[in-house]
Design a protein around this motif. Structure first.
Motif, PDB file in Angstrom:
ATOM      1  N   UNK A 121     -58.535  42.700   1.503  1.00  7.97           N
ATOM      2  CA  UNK A 121     -57.625  42.577   2.645  1.00  7.97           C
ATOM      3  C   UNK A 121     -56.424  43.487   2.402  1.00  7.97           C
ATOM      4  N   UNK A 122     -56.072  44.251   3.401  1.00  8.01           N
ATOM      5  CA  UNK A 122     -54.896  45.127   3.344  1.00  8.01           C
ATOM      6  C   UNK A 122     -53.759  44.395   4.044  1.00  8.01           C
ATOM      7  N   UNK A 123     -52.645  44.203   3.344  1.00  9.14           N
ATOM      8  CA  UNK A 123     -51.515  43.458   3.899  1.00  9.14           C
ATOM      9  C   UNK A 123     -50.290  44.371   3.951  1.00  9.14           C
ATOM     10  N   UNK A 124     -49.615  44.344   5.094  1.00  5.89           N
ATOM     11  CA  UNK A 124     -48.379  45.114   5.257  1.00  5.89           C
ATOM     12  C   UNK A 124     -47.231  44.155   5.474  1.00  5.89           C
ATOM     13  N   UNK A 125     -46.205  44.282   4.648  1.00  9.97           N
ATOM     14  CA  UNK A 125     -44.989  43.487   4.778  1.00  9.97           C
ATOM     15  C   UNK A 125     -43.945  44.413   5.384  1.00  9.97           C
TER      16      UNK A 125
END
Length: 196
Positions: free
Chosen positions: A137-141
């Protein structure tokens, strides 16, 4: 009367009626049992033998599946290099989610505890993870307000809502010290020139 011999009826006495009086219903059951005693005993014995040898199948309740948080793990992999898809005030990283056993687990939401940050994921929630099939999973904050972001994220975690056939749970995953260092560095870069 001498006491020897049978008693004989005297005048005005009558012999008892020798016809059978009606018996209560339970005596009828007792008589039926006596007539069929061998068959009943043989049936009970056969049932006991079959039960002991495994031929009598008894359905047992199936165990409930585990709670989704008991079988789901999230591991921090690495921070992404800055690219054109990453917003200027954002931090993108990869995690791996695994489901150890049981029915599939659906991720319905991913968030984090800081008010000045927002989170998006690819794939977007909701998505499923199957047992034995790890999912990247690619997560962007994204920094939305520097004044509400900590300068040094000591033990940051991800809040994830998980659901399977048994329950829906909110669970917090601590991703470790590498994630904390990478996130703190990204927040300093994003909010370095802002004052509180």
């Amino acid at each position: 009367m001498s006491g020897i011999g049978p008693v004989e009826p005297e005048e005005g006495t009558h012999a008892l009626d020798t016809r059978a009086a009606p018996r209560p219903q339970r005596e009828g059951y007792a008589r039926t049992f006596e007539r069929h005693r061998r068959a009943v005993t043989a049936g009970l014995l056969a049932g006991a033998v079959l039960t002991g040898s495994g031929y009598l199948y008894v359905t047992r309740p199936r165990p409930e599946p585990p709670y989704p948080s008991q079988v789901t793990a999230v591991a921090y992999l690495k921070a992404q290099a800055t690219d054109l898809d990453t917003p200027a005030r954002g931090f993108t990283f990869d995690v791996e989610m695994t489901t150890e056993s049981g029915p599939p687990v659906t991720v319905t939401r991913i968030s984090q505890p800081y008010a000045g940050l927002s989170v998006t994921s690819s794939p977007r929630a909701p998505f499923r993870t199957e047992a034995g099939s790890p999912r990247k999973i690619k997560i962007t904050v994204q920094v939305t307000e520097c004044g509400k972001v900590p300068r040094n994220a000591g033990l940051p975690f991800l809040d994830v809502t998980l659901r399977n056939t048994r329950a829906m749970q909110d669970h917090s995953f601590i991703l470790g010290s590498r994630y904390a260092q990478d996130l703190s560095r990204a927040l300093r870069v994003a909010c370095g020139n802002d004052t509180r």
